[in-house]
Design an enzyme around this catalytic site. Structure first.
Site, PDB file in Angstrom:
ATOM      1  N   CYS A 144       0.820  -1.208   0.000  1.00  0.00           N
ATOM      2  CA  CYS A 144       0.000   0.000   0.000  1.00  0.00           C
ATOM      3  C   CYS A 144       0.864   1.273   0.000  1.00  0.00           C
ATOM      4  O   CYS A 144       1.374   1.665  -1.027  1.00  0.00           O
ATOM      5  CB  CYS A 144      -1.012  -0.031   1.132  1.00  0.00           C
ATOM      6  SG  CYS A 144      -2.429   1.002   0.759  1.00  0.00           S
ATOM      7  N   HIS A 169      -3.479  -4.750   0.382  1.00  0.00           N
ATOM      8  CA  HIS A 169      -2.851  -5.347   1.566  1.00  0.00           C
ATOM      9  C   HIS A 169      -2.826  -6.867   1.424  1.00  0.00           C
ATOM     10  O   HIS A 169      -3.757  -7.539   1.866  1.00  0.00           O
ATOM     11  CB  HIS A 169      -3.615  -4.951   2.831  1.00  0.00           C
ATOM     12  CG  HIS A 169      -3.424  -3.519   3.204  1.00  0.00           C
ATOM     13  ND1 HIS A 169      -2.428  -3.099   4.046  1.00  0.00           N
ATOM     14  CD2 HIS A 169      -4.081  -2.408   2.812  1.00  0.00           C
ATOM     15  CE1 HIS A 169      -2.473  -1.788   4.171  1.00  0.00           C
ATOM     16  NE2 HIS A 169      -3.472  -1.336   3.435  1.00  0.00           N
ATOM     17  N   GLU A 184      -1.347  -9.021   3.031  1.00  0.00           N
ATOM     18  CA  GLU A 184      -1.298  -9.747   4.308  1.00  0.00           C
ATOM     19  C   GLU A 184      -2.693 -10.138   4.803  1.00  0.00           C
ATOM     20  O   GLU A 184      -2.837 -11.053   5.599  1.00  0.00           O
ATOM     21  CB  GLU A 184      -0.571  -8.906   5.379  1.00  0.00           C
ATOM     22  CG  GLU A 184      -1.321  -7.683   5.909  1.00  0.00           C
ATOM     23  CD  GLU A 184      -1.161  -6.426   5.050  1.00  0.00           C
ATOM     24  OE1 GLU A 184      -0.845  -6.563   3.849  1.00  0.00           O
ATOM     25  OE2 GLU A 184      -1.370  -5.317   5.585  1.00  0.00           O
TER      26      GLU A 184
HETATM   27  N1  GLN Z   1      -1.804   6.737   2.863  1.00  0.00           N
HETATM   28  C1  GLN Z   1      -1.893   6.037   1.627  1.00  0.00           C
HETATM   29  C2  GLN Z   1      -3.234   6.252   0.940  1.00  0.00           C
HETATM   30  O1  GLN Z   1      -4.163   6.700   1.544  1.00  0.00           O
HETATM   31  C3  GLN Z   1      -1.637   4.560   1.840  1.00  0.00           C
HETATM   32  C4  GLN Z   1      -2.676   3.899   2.669  1.00  0.00           C
HETATM   33  C5  GLN Z   1      -2.236   2.587   3.255  1.00  0.00           C
HETATM   34  O2  GLN Z   1      -1.056   2.268   3.282  1.00  0.00           O
HETATM   35  N2  GLN Z   1      -3.172   1.793   3.734  1.00  0.00           N
HETATM   36  O3  GLN Z   1      -3.369   5.965  -0.213  1.00  0.00           O
END
Ligand code: GLN
Length: 610
Positions: free
Chosen positions: A434, A562, A564
């Site tokens: 992410c 994600h 995970e």
């Molecule tokens: N802050 C980033 C976004 O909003 C990544 C979010 C995250 O890592 N879950 O896109």
């Protein structure tokens, strides 16, 4: 005790229908969904006493697994006492990671434990907070839904809890059938003010559903103060007594303790709680949570539950044998000797609190068990890493792989970028998650493409090259307005890419939680310089997986999602499998004829030991 003139369970259907009435004529108020089959679903309720943090979720999910293995259709629910509507706004420092379900619900980490142990996708219906209950009731009240009555904790709030549990029974079963067993985990500890209405609702539920419908399990704690050198059962006795004061008689008592509980303790607990000794169990500490279902089975907790709920007829012994073999193999690999030793650095902001990255920890455990690797995880706080000194610090950590996890806000960004750069330039296997994916794009744009001022608009709205930006058009496409892109989404993998090879599929489904994305106008520049976007939204220009070609790096892979969150013990997530395989290759220096070491290992990860 039922008194004359009160409803009896003789004719259960009629009995339950009396609670469904509302209005002036009855004090009973228990809205029962129309298609609810009374008697089909049994309820197992897990309550904590003495203190929180005893692993109620692990206990409850392991219990649910034992019954699931027997071919029963089970569904869990966590009842949280807090007033937030979901866990989306909770700080990982305080509450552990936010676990996102496929339907986009932001829940707490316990739902992750249920999904992993049951290997089952959960939904909004499996997670209830006091905030959701009150909102529902107040909205209904404003809409005139209570026929002129005063709206009260009992029966209306408790009625809503019961309605939800029965609705979950209907929806939560497999193959469109009502569930055999709903596992109810009540957050917090018996005696907590905020959870009292849940406990009252469950008492009412057991009464309405009738005998043999509900099994109450009290999870308690046996202390063993060093100063005394022996186990003491008094706090547990007091905790159980507190539960009994609510009108609930536990059927099973599970004693958490550091060491197995002594017979004396078991007898005392039995004596004070009206629970026979064969239903008082020792749940002492174990090395891995995945060994708990087997431990419970050998203590015969499952058999006691079947007897209490009269479920013997529904057991499928053949299914159980099969399920147990798969799990057993995994446990053998998990607890057995490993062939490799590797170290993986997790570069986050919450590294002092493992719970903030619980699913990453688990995903590594799944992959490394399958690949027989003993992993030493090094938690590295990115806020300590500065651009100029990060390299030497990381070098000294002796890492075989690096994970840059997700995150929000600017704190620690400099360290994350430095870590990506170091891993990319030194051929250290890398997995970006992410925000880690976004940092990989920013770093590549800055260093390789030469766009010095490249950044994400999350951190610098005025940067010259916003390679990561909030894209309003695409938000509209997703129908989510300005909010976060949340939950399961399909990812199309490019034919012939390394990602396709890793996943061994053309389409996969992964879970998202983000606002920012790769800005399409930079895609050409980035790809010309060598970056490959190998996974994207099936219809729109949203980049979801990136990789570097083997000529540039042995294993450099990242996802806008994600990974995970979808890893399961018997079904490890491919990007983690790849990372662990690449880390083994990094450690052993293993080479194939064409020198593409990590990739070769990754394509051979079917040599899984499980
Ligand atoms: N802050 C980033 C976004 O909003 C990544 C979010 C995250 O890592 N879950 O896109």
């Amino acid at each position: 005790m039922l008194q004359s003139g009160m409803p009896t369970h003789d004719k259960n259907e009629t009995f339950l229908s009396q609670f469904g009435k509302s209005g002036e004529t009855t004090e009973f108020f228990s809205p029962v969904p129309d298609n609810y089959q009374h008697g089909k679903t049994k309820f197992v309720v897990v309550l904590g006493t003495v203190m929180s943090g005893l692993g109620k979720g692990i206990f409850s999910s392991s219990l649910a697994k034992l019954l699931q293995d027997k071919g029963l259709s089970v569904t869990p629910v966590k009842l949280e006492g807090y007033l937030n509507i979901d866990s989306g706004t909770l700080n990982p420092f305080r509450h552990g990671e936010v676990f996102v379900l496929d339907d986009g619900t932001e829940t707490d980490m316990d739902l992750g434990t249920y999904e992993r142990i049951l290997d089952q996708n959960l939904s909004r219906a499996n997670f209830t907070t006091a905030g959701q209950i009150y909102t529902e009731i107040l909205t209904r009240e404003r809409a005139g839904g209570y026929l002129g009555r005063d709206v009260q904790m009992i029966p209306h709030v408790t009625g809503e809890v019961k309605r939800r549990l029965r609705q979950l029974a209907i929806e939560g079963g497999q193959n469109g059938k009502q569930a055999d067993v709903v596992f109810v985990e009540v957050g917090g500890t018996v005696g907590d003010y905020e959870n009292g209405f849940y406990i009252e609702a469950l008492r009412e539920l057991a009464y309405e559903e009738g005998p043999e419908s509900t099994c109450f399990v009290a999870l308690t704690y046996i202390v063993e103060p060093a100063i005394l050198g022996e186990q003491k059962s008094k706090p547990a006795q007091l905790g159980i007594k507190r539960l009994m004061e609510t009108g609930i008689q536990p059927h099973i008592i599970a004693c958490r303790a550091e060491l197995p509980i002594t017979d004396t303790v078991a007898q005392k607990i039995s004596m004070f709680s009206n629970v026979t000794p064969q239903r008082v169990f020792s749940m002492h500490d174990r090395d891995s949570i995945y060994t708990i279902p087997d431990a419970m089975r050998s203590e015969k907790i499952d058999r006691e539950i079947l007897s209490i709920l009269k479920l013997h007829d529904r057991v499928d012994a053949v299914a159980e044998d099969k399920a147990r073999v798969g799990w057993r193999n995994y446990i053998d690999a998990l607890t057995g000797k490993r062939n490799h030793t590797i170290s993986i650095g997790i570069l986050g902001k919450y590294t002092s609190i493992r719970d903030a990255y619980a699913s990453i920890d688990k995903a590594i455990e799944h992959a490394s068990t399958h690949l027989s690797a003993d992993v030493q995880i090094k938690w590295i706080d990115v806020t300590d890493l500065k651009k100029d000194t990060a390299g030497s610090k990381l070098e000294a950590a002796n890492l075989d792989a690096v994970i840059v996890p997700g995150g929000f806000g600017e704190r620690g960004i400099e360290g994350k970028l430095a870590a990506v750069k170091w891993a990319r330039e030194h051929g250290i296997p890398f997995l970006g998650i992410c925000l880690g994916f976004q940092m990989a794009v920013v770093e590549f744009a800055q260093t390789v493409v030469g766009l010095e001022d490249a950044n994400s608009t999350e951190f610098d709205v005025n940067c010259k090259h916003p390679v990561i930006a909030e894209l309003p058009d695409q938000k509209e496409i997703e129908g989510l307005g300005g909010t976060m892109r949340l939950g399961g989404q399909d990812v199309a993998l490019t034919e012939g890419s390394f990602a396709e090879q890793l996943f061994n599929a053309a389409h996969v489904r992964e879970r998202f939680r983000h606002r920012y994305e790769v800005e399409p106008k930079y895609i050409e520049k980035l790809t010309k310089a060598g970056l490959i976007f190998s996974g994207h939204h099936p219809e729109h220009q949203i980049m979801q997986v990136l990789e570097l070609p083997s000529s540039m790096h042995p294993y450099f892979v990242a996802g806008q999602f994600h990974p995970e969150l979808t890893s399961r013990p018997l079904n490890p997530q491919p990007m983690f499998m790849g990372l662990v395989a690449a880390a083994i290759a990094h450690r052993t220096g293993e080479k194939t004829p064409d020198g593409v070491d990590a990739r070769w290992l990754c394509s051979n990860i079917s040599t899984s030991t499980v």
